[in-house]
Enzyme design. Structure first.
Site, short mmCIF file in Angstrom:
data_model
loop_
_atom_site.label_atom_id
_atom_site.label_comp_id
_atom_site.label_asym_id
_atom_site.label_seq_id
_atom_site.Cartn_x
_atom_site.Cartn_y
_atom_site.Cartn_z
N ARG A 50 0.90 -1.42 0.08
CA ARG A 50 0.06 -0.01 0.12
C ARG A 50 0.75 1.09 -0.05
O ARG A 50 0.51 1.99 -0.73
CB ARG A 50 -0.92 0.11 1.34
CG ARG A 50 -1.96 -1.05 1.09
CD ARG A 50 -2.64 -1.11 2.53
NE ARG A 50 -3.51 -2.20 2.51
CZ ARG A 50 -4.54 -2.37 3.00
NH1 ARG A 50 -5.07 -1.31 3.64
NH2 ARG A 50 -5.17 -3.78 3.06
N THR A 51 1.90 1.37 0.86
CA THR A 51 2.59 2.66 0.84
C THR A 51 3.43 2.70 -0.44
O THR A 51 3.76 3.93 -0.98
CB THR A 51 3.67 2.21 2.11
OG1 THR A 51 3.22 1.97 3.39
CG2 THR A 51 4.68 3.72 2.41
N LYS A 79 22.09 -8.60 -2.19
CA LYS A 79 22.96 -9.75 -1.69
C LYS A 79 24.33 -9.39 -1.66
O LYS A 79 25.09 -9.01 -2.92
CB LYS A 79 22.66 -10.87 -2.74
CG LYS A 79 22.93 -12.03 -2.35
CD LYS A 79 22.18 -13.24 -2.85
CE LYS A 79 20.80 -13.31 -2.45
NZ LYS A 79 20.02 -14.41 -3.28
N ARG A 100 12.19 1.69 2.16
CA ARG A 100 11.56 0.98 3.43
C ARG A 100 12.45 0.05 3.66
O ARG A 100 13.01 -0.86 2.61
CB ARG A 100 10.41 0.27 2.89
CG ARG A 100 9.59 -0.20 4.14
CD ARG A 100 8.02 -0.63 4.06
NE ARG A 100 7.45 -1.33 5.23
CZ ARG A 100 6.77 -0.61 5.88
NH1 ARG A 100 6.22 0.77 5.46
NH2 ARG A 100 5.99 -0.86 6.85
N HIS A 128 8.22 6.30 10.60
CA HIS A 128 7.62 6.01 8.96
C HIS A 128 6.81 7.52 8.79
O HIS A 128 5.44 7.57 9.43
CB HIS A 128 6.44 5.08 9.35
CG HIS A 128 5.70 4.69 8.12
ND1 HIS A 128 6.04 5.34 6.82
CD2 HIS A 128 4.77 3.63 7.92
CE1 HIS A 128 5.04 4.93 5.99
NE2 HIS A 128 4.44 3.88 6.61
#
Ligand code: ZN
Lengths: 298, 155
Positions: A50-51, A79, A100, A128
Site C-alpha cells: 500500500r505504501t 545480496k 523502506r 514512518h
C-alpha cells in the site's frame, strides 16, 4: 538537499506547511506536470504494497515517473552489498529515493550516502513519517488540531505509528489519552519526553471510561505475538474492540482512525457510522505523499 | 606530605615524553584505554595506576602513555566516563600543557547501540553515533536512549 527521515526533525511550521501543500493537492488545482521529467526510486526491502502504491500514485499524479523495486528484487540487489552501496548506486539513476527497510535507522544511513533526497517509508520498528503526516492531515481535515482530546488505543509499547503520532501531536495544544492493556503501555522514556515537550498525557486501561470525552480515537492493532497464549490474547483484544455499543454517547464530532490493515480491532458495523474515517485516512496518503515528493524535488 | 600527594608526584614525573591522563574516575582506567583505542596490541609503552589515593576524588586512576601526545578531540571521548580527567602533555619530564576534558555533543565509534535492530549494528560502512543529552546517550540512527551503565556499552 532535504531528506524526510523522522517526524522528530519537523517543527510545527514544517508540519503545517506540508499539510497545507497536501490540502492544495487534494483540492485539485495543481500543476499536473510539476515533477515531469523526474524519477523516484521506490526501494522496498520489505513488503508494504500500500505504501509503495500510494507513493507511485502520488508521483504519477505530478507527472513524474517511478522505478519500483519490490522486496524480493531489492533483497537480490542487496545480496552481499551494503545498503550504503545500494543507495550510492541508485542515487545515480533517480532524483529521489523512497526507502523502506527492516533495520531501524536505515533511512538515516541512506541520507548520509545518497546524492539525492531520501524519504523514509518506514524503517523497522523506527520511523514512518509519511504515515504520521497523513494521520495529522486526516485529523486537521475534520477539525483544528489545537485544543483536541486525542485517544490512542492498542499496543502502545511497540506501535511505531502511535509513538510517532504522539510525538507530532506534542507540537500542538493536545491532551493525549493513552488506552492500553497492562504491559503494552507507552514506554516510560516516551512519556517523559512528551511531558518535557509540554504535553499532558493521561493513561487509561478501559476505553469506555474516556471515549465520551474524546475528539479523536486512533486505534492500533494488538498483536497476538505479545501474549503467552491465544486465550489471554482474545480476552484482551475483545475488551479493546470498538463496536457500535462502545460508541454510545460519544461526541458527534468524534473521528475514529486506524493505520490499516485492521483485523478485529473495529467491528465492521462501525464502518457505516459518521465516526469511521479510516478509509478516508488511507486515501489521504496520496495528497500527503504528493506534498512530500514535491517538497524534496523542488 | 600525604601518601596520596607523594604518589601523584612520583607517578606523574616518571615519563620523559608523552601524555599523562590524571584524575580518571577510579576503576575506569581500562575503559579509558579502550575508548582511546589503546589496547593490548599497541606499541606505546603504558603505565596504569588504579585506585590511587587522591585528595580531590578520594580515589582515582592514572594512565601514562609514553612518546605519544594525545590530541584534545581524542581525549574528549573519555569525558563520558571520566568527566574530571585532566590531560598533561609531557616533554622532557616537564608538563608543557594541561587541559580538562569537555563532553562532546556527538560521540562516534565509542559506544555500541544496544538495539539489535539498529542499522549501526549491521555490516555497513558507518560508525555508531550518539548525541550526548542530559538524560543519557541518544542513538542518531535508531533513537534508542542509553540512560545507565554507559561503560558496559563501550565498543
Ligand atoms: Zn541505534
Amino acid at each position: 538537499m532535504q531528506h524526510i527521515i523522522s517526524i522528530r526533525d519537523f517543527s510545527r511550521r514544517d508540519l503545517d506547511h506540508l499539510l497545507d501543500r497536501a490540502e492544495d493537492f487534494a483540492a485539485g488545482g495543481y500543476d499536473r506536470n510539476l515533477l515531469a521529467g523526474k524519477i523516484v526510486a521506490l526501494l522496498f526491502f520489505e513488503p508494504s504494497t500500500r505504501t509503495r502504491m500510494s507513493f507511485a500514485s502520488a508521483m504519477a499524479r505530478l507527472g513524474g515517473d517511478s522505478i519500483s523495486v519490490d522486496s524480493v528484487e531489492a533483497s537480490s540487489i542487496a545480496k552481499g552489498e551494503t545498503l550504503a552501496d545500494t543507495i550510492r548506486v541508485v542515487s545515480g539513476y533517480t532524483d529521489a529515493i523512497v526507502l523502506r527497510h527492516p533495520k531501524e535507522g536505515a533511512a538515516r544511513l541512506a541520507s548520509e550516502f545518497a546524492t539525492v533526497p531520501v524519504i523514509n517509508a518506514g524503517d523497522g520498528a523506527g520511523q514512518h513519517p509519511s504515515q504520521t503526516l497523513l494521520d495529522l492531515y486526516t485529523i486537521r481535515k475534520s477539525m483544528d488540531i489545537d485544543g483536541l482530546e486525542v485517544g490512542i488505543l492498542g499496543d502502545l509499547r511497540y506501535g511505531r505509528t502511535a509513538h510517532s503520532l504522539a510525538y507530532a501531536l506534542s507540537l500542538y495544544q493536545v491532551t493525549l489519552h493513552t488506552i492500553a492493556p497492562r504491559g503494552l503501555e507507552f514506554p516510560e522514556g516516551l512519556n517523559h519526553e512528551l511531558h518535557d515537550r509540554g504535553m499532558e498525557v493521561k493513561a487509561h486501561r478501559d476505553v469506555k471510561e474516556i471515549i465520551r470525552d474524546l475528539d479523536v480515537l486512533y486505534i492500533t492493532r494488538i498483536q497476538k505475538e505479545r501474549f503467552p497464549d491465544l486465550g489471554s490474547y482474545y480476552d484482551v483484544a475483545s475488551s479493546y474492540r470498538i463496536t457500535p455499543e462502545t460508541l454510545q454517547g460519544v461526541k458527534d464530532r468524534l473521528i475514529l482512525l486506524h493505520p490499516l490493515p485492521r483485523v478485529d480491532e473495529i467491528d465492521p458495523r462501525v464502518d457505516s457510522t459518521p465516526h469511521a474515517r479510516y478509509f478516508e485516512q488511507s486515501r489521504n496518503g496520496v495528497p500527503v505523499r504528493m506534498a512530500l515528493l514535491s517538497e524534496v524535488m523542488r | 606530605m600525604t601518601p596520596g600527594a607523594q604518589n601523584r608526584t612520583l607517578l606523574v614525573s616518571q615519563i620523559k615524553d608523552g601524555t599523562v591522563i590524571d584524575h580518571i574516575t577510579a576503576g575506569e582506567a581500562l575503559n579509558v584505554l579502550t575508548i582511546l583505542g589503546i589496547a593490548g596490541t599497541t606499541t606505546e609503552s603504558l603505565s596504569i595506576a588504579t585506585n590511587v589515593a587522591s585528595g580531590r576524588e578520594g580515589r582515582k586512576d592514572i594512565v601514562k602513555i609514553e612518546r605519544r601526545e594525545l590530541r584534545k578531540e581524542e581525549v574528549d571521548r573519555i569525558a563520558l566516563i571520566a568527566p574530571h580527567a585532566t590531560i598533561n602533555i609531557i616533554r622532557d619530564y616537564e608538563v608543557v600543557e594541561k587541559k580538562g576534558v569537555t563532553i562532546p555533543r556527538v560521540i562516534r565509534a565509542v559506544v555500541k547501540c544496544p538495539n539489535p535492530g539498529c542499522i549501526s549494528n549491521a555490516s555497513e560502512p558507518i560508525e555508531s553515533a550518539f548525541e550526548v543529552l542530559p538524560k543519557g546517550l541518544h542513538c542518531l540512527y535508531c533513537d534508542w536512549m542509553i540512560t545507565k551503565d554507559i561503560a558496559s556499552h563501550i565498543i
